[in-house]
Design a protein around this motif. Structure first.
Motif, short mmCIF file in Angstrom:
data_model
loop_
_atom_site.label_atom_id
_atom_site.label_comp_id
_atom_site.label_asym_id
_atom_site.label_seq_id
_atom_site.Cartn_x
_atom_site.Cartn_y
_atom_site.Cartn_z
N GLU A 122 -34.93 -22.04 -23.81
CA GLU A 122 -35.63 -21.69 -25.29
C GLU A 122 -34.62 -21.00 -25.95
O GLU A 122 -34.24 -21.30 -27.07
CB GLU A 122 -36.66 -20.62 -25.01
CG GLU A 122 -37.54 -20.34 -26.44
CD GLU A 122 -38.72 -19.54 -26.15
OE1 GLU A 122 -38.88 -18.44 -26.97
OE2 GLU A 122 -39.58 -19.95 -25.32
N SER A 123 -33.78 -20.16 -25.52
CA SER A 123 -32.84 -19.31 -26.22
C SER A 123 -31.72 -18.61 -25.20
O SER A 123 -31.97 -18.53 -24.00
CB SER A 123 -33.30 -18.46 -27.27
OG SER A 123 -33.75 -17.58 -26.61
N VAL A 124 -30.51 -18.78 -26.04
CA VAL A 124 -29.32 -17.89 -25.27
C VAL A 124 -28.89 -16.90 -26.10
O VAL A 124 -28.72 -17.03 -27.29
CB VAL A 124 -28.11 -19.03 -24.88
CG1 VAL A 124 -26.97 -18.33 -24.39
CG2 VAL A 124 -28.57 -19.92 -24.05
N THR A 125 -28.60 -15.77 -25.57
CA THR A 125 -27.99 -14.54 -26.34
C THR A 125 -26.86 -13.91 -25.59
O THR A 125 -27.14 -13.80 -24.27
CB THR A 125 -29.30 -13.37 -26.41
OG1 THR A 125 -30.43 -13.96 -26.99
CG2 THR A 125 -28.79 -12.26 -27.37
N PHE A 126 -25.80 -13.91 -26.25
CA PHE A 126 -24.73 -13.31 -25.71
C PHE A 126 -24.67 -11.97 -25.94
O PHE A 126 -24.89 -11.23 -26.97
CB PHE A 126 -23.46 -14.22 -26.42
CG PHE A 126 -23.52 -15.68 -26.05
CD1 PHE A 126 -22.97 -16.15 -24.83
CD2 PHE A 126 -24.01 -16.47 -26.98
CE1 PHE A 126 -22.91 -17.49 -24.45
CE2 PHE A 126 -23.99 -17.81 -26.69
CZ PHE A 126 -23.48 -18.29 -25.66
N ASP A 127 -23.96 -11.31 -24.92
CA ASP A 127 -23.60 -9.96 -25.09
C ASP A 127 -22.84 -9.82 -26.35
O ASP A 127 -21.76 -10.17 -26.38
CB ASP A 127 -22.99 -9.20 -23.82
CG ASP A 127 -22.85 -7.85 -23.66
OD1 ASP A 127 -23.62 -7.13 -23.84
OD2 ASP A 127 -21.62 -7.53 -23.86
N LEU B 263 -36.12 -18.73 -20.62
CA LEU B 263 -36.55 -20.06 -20.49
C LEU B 263 -37.73 -20.14 -21.00
O LEU B 263 -38.55 -19.46 -21.50
CB LEU B 263 -36.55 -20.21 -18.88
CG LEU B 263 -35.26 -19.84 -17.95
CD1 LEU B 263 -35.47 -19.84 -16.63
CD2 LEU B 263 -33.97 -21.07 -18.62
N LYS B 264 -38.03 -21.61 -21.31
CA LYS B 264 -39.49 -21.91 -21.90
C LYS B 264 -40.58 -21.51 -20.80
O LYS B 264 -41.78 -21.20 -21.43
CB LYS B 264 -39.49 -23.41 -22.11
CG LYS B 264 -38.45 -23.97 -23.00
CD LYS B 264 -38.45 -25.32 -23.04
CE LYS B 264 -37.28 -25.93 -23.96
NZ LYS B 264 -37.28 -27.32 -23.89
N SER B 265 -40.37 -21.28 -19.80
CA SER B 265 -41.51 -20.58 -18.84
C SER B 265 -41.69 -19.42 -18.84
O SER B 265 -42.65 -18.85 -18.64
CB SER B 265 -41.19 -20.92 -17.21
OG SER B 265 -39.68 -20.20 -16.75
N GLY B 266 -40.80 -18.54 -19.78
CA GLY B 266 -41.03 -17.09 -20.11
C GLY B 266 -40.25 -16.14 -19.19
O GLY B 266 -40.03 -15.15 -19.56
N THR B 267 -39.56 -16.78 -18.34
CA THR B 267 -38.61 -15.88 -17.34
C THR B 267 -37.18 -15.70 -18.02
O THR B 267 -37.03 -16.66 -19.09
CB THR B 267 -38.52 -16.58 -15.99
OG1 THR B 267 -38.01 -17.87 -16.01
CG2 THR B 267 -39.86 -16.47 -15.08
N GLN B 268 -36.49 -14.85 -17.66
CA GLN B 268 -35.25 -14.83 -18.27
C GLN B 268 -34.18 -14.50 -17.23
O GLN B 268 -34.25 -13.85 -16.06
CB GLN B 268 -35.24 -13.36 -19.11
CG GLN B 268 -34.10 -13.28 -19.84
CD GLN B 268 -34.18 -12.13 -21.05
OE1 GLN B 268 -34.58 -12.43 -22.06
NE2 GLN B 268 -34.17 -10.74 -20.52
N GLY B 269 -33.20 -15.15 -17.40
CA GLY B 269 -31.78 -15.10 -16.53
C GLY B 269 -30.89 -14.26 -17.20
O GLY B 269 -30.47 -14.12 -18.46
N THR B 270 -30.31 -13.14 -16.49
CA THR B 270 -29.39 -12.21 -16.86
C THR B 270 -28.16 -12.07 -16.12
O THR B 270 -28.31 -12.27 -14.83
CB THR B 270 -29.95 -10.88 -17.06
OG1 THR B 270 -30.38 -10.37 -16.01
CG2 THR B 270 -31.30 -10.67 -18.02
N GLY B 271 -26.87 -11.81 -16.72
CA GLY B 271 -25.80 -11.61 -16.13
C GLY B 271 -24.88 -12.11 -16.99
O GLY B 271 -24.67 -11.81 -18.18
#
Length: 343
Positions: free
Chosen positions: A64-69, A29-37
Motif C-alpha cells: 500500500e505504501s513505503v515510508t523511508f526513515d 501492506l494492503k492486508s494491513g500488516t507492516q514490514g519494518t527494518g
C-alpha cells in the motif's frame, strides 16, 4: 578498586540507553500488516526489508505504501495527499523540499515520482497540461526503470497518451504493464491494450485482445470488474466493425448486472452504448445514453469529456443548435486539455 568496573559497566549501560535508535523503514501492506527494518533492495516487482539476519521480500502489488526513515515530512504528507486525490496539495508540499535536503537516493527518487504522478493524475482529472505531465512522467520512466513504482508509471503514461488521442503510443506502455508478473495486473493490461486498439480502429485485434482478457485466470478484488470491462470493450470493438445489435445487447446486459456502486464502469458502459447506437444510426437512443453520463456520471472526467463531445455532435445532427453549443462550451471549459475538446 572494586568500584571502577562497576562504574565502567554503568557508563556502558547509560551509553546504550542514549544511543540513537536504529533507522527504520516501513512497508505497509494492503492486508494491513507492516514490514519494518532497512530497505536493502528495490525492483519493479518487490521491495526487500532487512531486519537483523532476516530478509523479507514484499511483492509490489501487495504494497500500500513505503515510508523511508528520516524522509522529509512533506514527502510523507504528499504521499497521503496523492492517495486521497489531493494532487494540488501534494505538489505544494513537495515544492517545499529544498535541494540538497535529501541525501538518500531512494528518498530522492520517491520525491521525483510523487511530483510526476501528482501532476499526471491532476491532468487526467482535467486540471493541468497533459503534455507537461507526460514529459515529467516519461523522464521518470526512462531514469528509474528499477523503481517499485515502475508499472504504475507505465499505466498512467498509457492513460495520458490515450487522453491525448495517441492510442498507438499508449498501447506501447500498456504492453510494458503486461510484463508485470501478477495475473490481475496482466488482466488489467490486456483490457487497456484492447481499448488502445479500439482507439486505433483496429477492431479485430481488439476483439482478440478482449477475448484473451476474458480467458485469463486471476484472483483479486478487481477481477470481476475487469472482466466486465473486457466484455464492454469487446462490445465496443464489435460495434466498430459493424456488429451493433450484438454489441448493444451485450452492453445493456452489463448495465443491468454491474454493481451500481461501480459508477465509473457505468459511465464507460453508457458511452459505449451511445457509440453503438450512433454506429447503428439510432440518434435519439444515442443521445439518451450520452445524457446518462452527462447527468449522472460527470465526476469522471475522461468519460464525461467523451459524452459531451458526442452530445455536441448529436445535438447538431438533430437540429438542436443551442444545446450543441452548450455541450461544446462545457467541454472546452471543463476539459480544455482533453483530445475530445480539440476535435
Amino acid at each position: 578498586m572494586k568500584t571502577l568496573p562497576l562504574l565502567i559497566g554503568l557508563g556502558a549501560c547509560l551509553g546504550a540507553c542514549i544511543a540513537p535508535a536504529m533507522a527504520v523503514d516501513r512497508v505497509k501492506l494492503k492486508s494491513g500488516t507492516q514490514g519494518t527494518g532497512t530497505i536493502t533492495e528495490i525492483s519493479p516487482t518487490e521491495v526487500v526489508v532487512e531486519l537483523g539476519a532476516t530478509k523479507r521480500p514484499h511483492a509490489v502489488n501487495d504494497i500500500e505504501s513505503v515510508t523511508f526513515d528520516e524522509e522529509p515530512n512533506e514527502l510523507t504528507q504528499a504521499r497521503f495527499a496523492v492517495a486521497a486525490g489531493r494532487y494540488s496539495d501534494a505538489t505544494d508540499l513537495l515544492a517545499k523540499i529544498k535541494a540538497g535536503q535529501v541525501k538518500r537516493p531512494a528518498v530522492a527518487e520517491d520525491i521525483e515520482f510523487y511530483k510526476a504522478i501528482a501532476g499526471a493524475r491532476a491532468a487526467l482529472a482535467g486540471n493541468g497540461s497533459i503534455a507537461d505531465a507526460g514529459r515529467a512522467l516519461v523522464a521518470f520512466e526512462r531514469a528509474h526503470k528499477n523503481s517499485y513504482h515502475y508499472f504504475e508509471v507505465c499505466e498512467v503514461l498509457g492513460d495520458l497518451l490515450s487522453t491525448a488521442n495517441l492510442p498507438d503510443r499508449a498501447e506501447g506502455f500498456y504492453t510494458k504493464l503486461a510484463a508485470a508478473p501478477w495475473p490481475e495486473t496482466k488482466l488489467r493490461a490486456a483490457v487497456l491494450q484492447g481499448r488502445a486498439l479500439v482507439g486505433q480502429k483496429k477492431f479485430e485485434p481488439a476483439v482478440a485482445k478482449f477475448d484473451e482478457a476474458l480467458a485469463m485466470s486471476a484472483t483479486g478484488n478487481q477481477v470481476d470488474a475487469l472482466k466486465l470491462a473486457a466484455t464492454l470493450g469487446k462490445a465496443d470493438a464489435q460495434a466498430g466493425s459493424g456488429g451493433t445489435e450484438q454489441a448493444i445487447a451485450a452492453v445493456e446486459k452489463i448495465i443491468a448486472e454491474a454493481n451500481p456502486e461501480d459508477q465509473e464502469l457505468h459511465a464507460r458502459a453508457y458511452n459505449v452504448l451511445g457509440n453503438c447506437y450512433r454506429a447503428a444510426g439510432k440518434k435519439q437512443e444515442a443521445l439518451l445514453a450520452f445524457l446518462h453520463v452527462d447527468l449522472l456520471y460527470s465526476r469522471f472526467p475522461l468519460q464525461h469529456a467523451e459524452a459531451l463531445a458526442n452530445l455536441a455532435a448529436l445535438w447538431a445532427e438533430v437540429d438542436k443548435a443551442d444545446r450543441a453549443v452548450q455541450a461544446q462550451s462545457t467541454l472546452k471549459e471543463k476539459y480544455p486539455q482533453s483530445a475530445w475538446a480539440q476535435k
